[in-house]
Design a protein around this motif. Sequence first.
Motif, short mmCIF file in Angstrom:
data_model
loop_
_atom_site.label_atom_id
_atom_site.label_comp_id
_atom_site.label_asym_id
_atom_site.label_seq_id
_atom_site.Cartn_x
_atom_site.Cartn_y
_atom_site.Cartn_z
N LEU A 5 0.83 -1.21 0.00
CA LEU A 5 0.00 0.00 0.00
C LEU A 5 0.86 1.26 0.00
CD1 LEU A 5 -2.94 -0.84 2.44
CD2 LEU A 5 -3.17 -0.06 0.07
N MET A 6 1.88 1.30 0.85
CA MET A 6 2.73 2.48 0.92
C MET A 6 3.47 2.68 -0.40
SD MET A 6 4.18 2.19 4.85
CE MET A 6 4.85 3.84 4.91
N ASP A 7 3.92 1.60 -1.01
CA ASP A 7 4.60 1.71 -2.29
C ASP A 7 3.64 2.23 -3.36
OD1 ASP A 7 6.93 1.06 -4.10
OD2 ASP A 7 5.42 -0.25 -4.99
N TYR A 8 2.41 1.72 -3.35
CA TYR A 8 1.44 2.17 -4.35
C TYR A 8 1.09 3.65 -4.16
CZ TYR A 8 -2.79 2.51 -7.12
OH TYR A 8 -3.73 2.92 -8.04
N ILE A 9 0.86 4.05 -2.91
CA ILE A 9 0.51 5.45 -2.63
C ILE A 9 1.62 6.39 -3.08
CG2 ILE A 9 0.09 7.11 -0.76
CD1 ILE A 9 -1.35 4.81 0.74
N MET A 10 2.86 6.05 -2.79
CA MET A 10 3.98 6.94 -3.16
C MET A 10 4.21 6.96 -4.66
SD MET A 10 6.72 6.70 0.00
CE MET A 10 6.78 4.93 0.16
N LYS A 11 3.89 5.86 -5.35
CA LYS A 11 4.00 5.86 -6.81
C LYS A 11 2.95 6.75 -7.45
CE LYS A 11 6.33 1.45 -7.58
NZ LYS A 11 6.22 0.06 -8.08
N GLN A 12 1.90 7.10 -6.72
CA GLN A 12 0.89 8.03 -7.23
C GLN A 12 1.27 9.49 -6.98
OE1 GLN A 12 -1.37 6.33 -9.04
NE2 GLN A 12 -0.13 4.63 -8.24
N GLY A 13 2.50 9.72 -6.52
CA GLY A 13 2.99 11.09 -6.34
C GLY A 13 2.87 11.61 -4.92
N PHE A 14 2.45 10.78 -3.98
CA PHE A 14 2.33 11.21 -2.59
C PHE A 14 3.66 11.01 -1.86
CE2 PHE A 14 -2.02 10.42 -3.81
CZ PHE A 14 -2.75 11.38 -3.13
N THR A 15 3.93 11.90 -0.91
CA THR A 15 5.11 11.76 -0.05
C THR A 15 4.64 11.76 1.40
OG1 THR A 15 5.46 14.16 -0.03
CG2 THR A 15 6.67 12.88 -1.68
N ILE A 16 5.44 11.13 2.27
CA ILE A 16 5.06 11.05 3.69
C ILE A 16 5.26 12.42 4.34
CG2 ILE A 16 5.63 10.03 5.92
CD1 ILE A 16 6.34 7.48 4.51
N ARG A 17 4.19 12.94 4.94
CA ARG A 17 4.26 14.21 5.65
C ARG A 17 4.69 13.98 7.10
NH1 ARG A 17 1.09 18.76 5.80
NH2 ARG A 17 1.73 19.08 3.64
N ASN A 18 4.06 13.02 7.78
CA ASN A 18 4.44 12.73 9.16
C ASN A 18 3.98 11.33 9.55
OD1 ASN A 18 1.68 12.86 10.31
ND2 ASN A 18 1.83 15.03 9.85
N THR A 19 4.53 10.84 10.62
CA THR A 19 4.15 9.55 11.19
C THR A 19 3.95 9.72 12.69
OG1 THR A 19 6.43 8.86 11.62
CG2 THR A 19 5.51 8.30 9.47
N ARG A 20 3.11 8.88 13.26
CA ARG A 20 2.90 8.95 14.71
C ARG A 20 2.46 7.57 15.20
NH1 ARG A 20 -1.23 11.32 12.04
NH2 ARG A 20 -3.38 10.83 12.65
N VAL A 21 2.72 7.31 16.48
CA VAL A 21 2.39 6.03 17.10
C VAL A 21 1.60 6.30 18.38
CG1 VAL A 21 3.28 3.87 18.05
CG2 VAL A 21 4.50 5.00 16.18
#
Length: 237
Positions: A194-210
């Motif tokens: 999923l993360m690979d597919y989302i980033m291939k659509q031009g999205f970049t990670i803005r932030n992460t949290r736990v």
Amino acid sequence: MDNGDGGHWRNSPVTLNVGGHLYTTTLSTLQRYPDSMLGAMFRGDFPTTKDSKGNYFIDRDGTLFRYILNFLRTSELTLPSDFSEKDLLRKEADFYQIEPLIECLQDPMPLYPPDIFEQIVELSSTRKLSKYSNPVAVIITQLTVTAKAHSLREGICKNFTKWSKHMMDTRDCQVSFTFGPCDYHQEVNLRVHLMDYIMKQGFTIRNTRVHHMSERANENTVEHHWTFCRPARIVVD
């Protein structure tokens, strides 16, 4: 500060030494906002200090004062597109007590031009962990993707058919896909894809949290969240 010839004095040049930087302006500009610290200073209500050359001295950030002075001249806040010292400028505005400038700095500046907006995708992983197994065992896990971008939603529907999922409409035309429940290895495999597919659509990670929670005596819940974003152009019909 008035010597009797008020109009002439208010338009005469005044030189300030702000943290070692010299600025020349007029008294009328410095008094544009009478309730400000500069208004009080050059009205005679506030003590002034002069340097060895007779210039009024203010022990503040001299570089940022150019934006303060330009605001006094035009009543408009104009900053470079790559300006990165907004927090410092806000402190200077607080020091000079220029309320309209303080209000301008409280308004969020747009990240993109007016015809560009930001698309957001949220990915979250929820894991329920056994407290008493060693190593810690994952009891159940699920993944949720929330998106408003139509093309991304269509792509997830077509490319992730082998994983069990259900779709739910949320507010503001967003759609959430929830995958699972599945075991730990299935969740990791799906999340990577999923993360690979989302980033291939031009999205970049803005932030992460736990986020960690303890709901039951024998279980812990751990939630991981990832926020992705990409700029998109407004299409006018």
